[in-house]
Design an enzyme around this catalytic site. Structure first.
Site, PDB file in Angstrom:
ATOM      1  CB  SER A 124      -1.012   0.109   1.176  1.00  0.00           C
ATOM      2  OG  SER A 124       0.025   0.034   2.355  1.00  0.00           O
ATOM      3  CE  LYS A 161      -4.032   2.851   4.701  1.00  0.00           C
ATOM      4  NZ  LYS A 161      -3.388   1.381   4.648  1.00  0.00           N
TER       5      LYS A 161
END
Lengths: 204, 204
Positions: A124, A161
């Site tokens: 990610s 993130k």
DNA sequence: TCAGATACTGTACACAAGTACAGTATTCTT
DNA sequence: AAGAATACTGTACTTGTGTACAGTATCTGA
């Protein structure tokens, strides 16, 4: 630092290697045994020469007091987790899966008791050049700034993130750096476990 | 591994920390002094308990023989260069700028005498997620395969490129992984210094 | 050419450090 | 309630280890 002779370099190499392998520097008699010296003084002469040339220091009177070079890289151990539990107890290495040992020069900063390592799962964060399988070094408790990569607990799993806050009073978000994961998550509802400050990649 | 008591964890922590800091494990009397014990046997009891629980091992009879845990991370030192000279003498750490010290578990493989580290300059490999300032671990002498990232000597400076060989008998090329540097260089005319096998990034 | 550094042998000493044995009080487990 | 583990104190012995002093041969730089 004065130039070492070939023999002195050999002795120094043995001392460093032996300490890395055994966890303690060799005694003078162990050095003598390795090189076939019949006197501990042969080893002592070499150690004194190495010390005089600045290649190492000794702690007089102490057993195995040799081998601590002045420029000797100082290493730290950072506990490594698969997934950081929500509480993140200060107990440290208790339930860690292992340790990352690295020298301070390479790491670039001095870790504290709230520094930990995390194995990255998933891709990610390829947009920030963090790949699946990488080990990231994180600092717990540091206030994340806009653009920092943070480890957050999502669905009982630590995920990386990007921390997004457009202005000083704007709401904070977490953003994945992969077009395949376009989700934007409100940071306030998640547990931010740490800010990523380093990375180790292996087996490229 | 049996659970450690709070006191035993304290002693273990001190032993590990002292060895990291001093380069040699503490003696029993140093442990006693640290905790205020009036007898070296108090420290010895703790060390024996830790050994029995598998937290460390001792080498009987040897001075400072404690502290070598069985799962103790074994570290290696890899010489780090700013730019690898063309010859790449086997002399190793002679003209290295420093050393990367890292444990074998994190590194993922056992380095040999021809393993070295290189500070990356420029962003020609961002497409392979290698950034300016990263430290890459390279192996000298290994035959590069198609797709490997290699360190090559170009214009007296080490630069990272992707090794390209479409087929077994095809000509080998080096390719930068950045649209800004679309150059394709014939590999045969360049000195390939090593194949990249690891990476350390700091201060993200 | 000559002093100093290098590279050892050999013996001996003193202290650092691991080890043994004996004992006490507390806490944990069964 | 009993036994084991924990957490020490205290003394003494033995060995590992750094250190001192004396000596030899070779090599290197001034």
């Amino acid at each position: 630092m004065a130039k070492l002779t070939a023999r002195q370099a050999e002795v120094l190499e043995f001392i460093e290697t032996a300490r890395d392998a055994e966890g303690a520097p060799p005694s003078l008699r162990e050095i003598a045994a390795r090189f076939g010296f019949r006197s501990p003084n042969a080893a002592r002469d070499h150690v004194r020469a190495l010390e005089r040339k600045g290649a190492l220091t000794t702690r007089p009177g102490r057993a195995r007091g040799i081998g601590a070079g002045p420029g000797r890289p100082r290493t730290v151990r950072i506990p490594r987790f698969g997934t950081v539990p929500a509480g993140f107890a200060e107990g440290r290495e208790q339930d860690a899966e292992g340790c990352v040992v690295i020298d301070l020069d390479t790491l670039g900063f001095t870790p504290g008791p709230r520094t930990f390592a995390l194995q990255v799962r998933g891709d990610s964060m390829v947009g920030r050049h963090i790949l699946d399988g990488d080990i990231v070094i994180c600092e717990h408790g540091r206030t994340p700034r806009h653009g920092d990569v943070v480890a957050a607990l999502i669905d009982h799993e630590s995920t990386l993130k990007t921390f997004v806050r457009e202005g000083p009073r704007a709401r904070a978000w977490l953003r994945a750096e992969n077009p395949a994961y376009p989700r934007l998550l409100p940071a306030a509802e998640l547990v931010i476990q740490g800010v990523v400050v380093g990375l180790v990649r292996r087996r490229i």
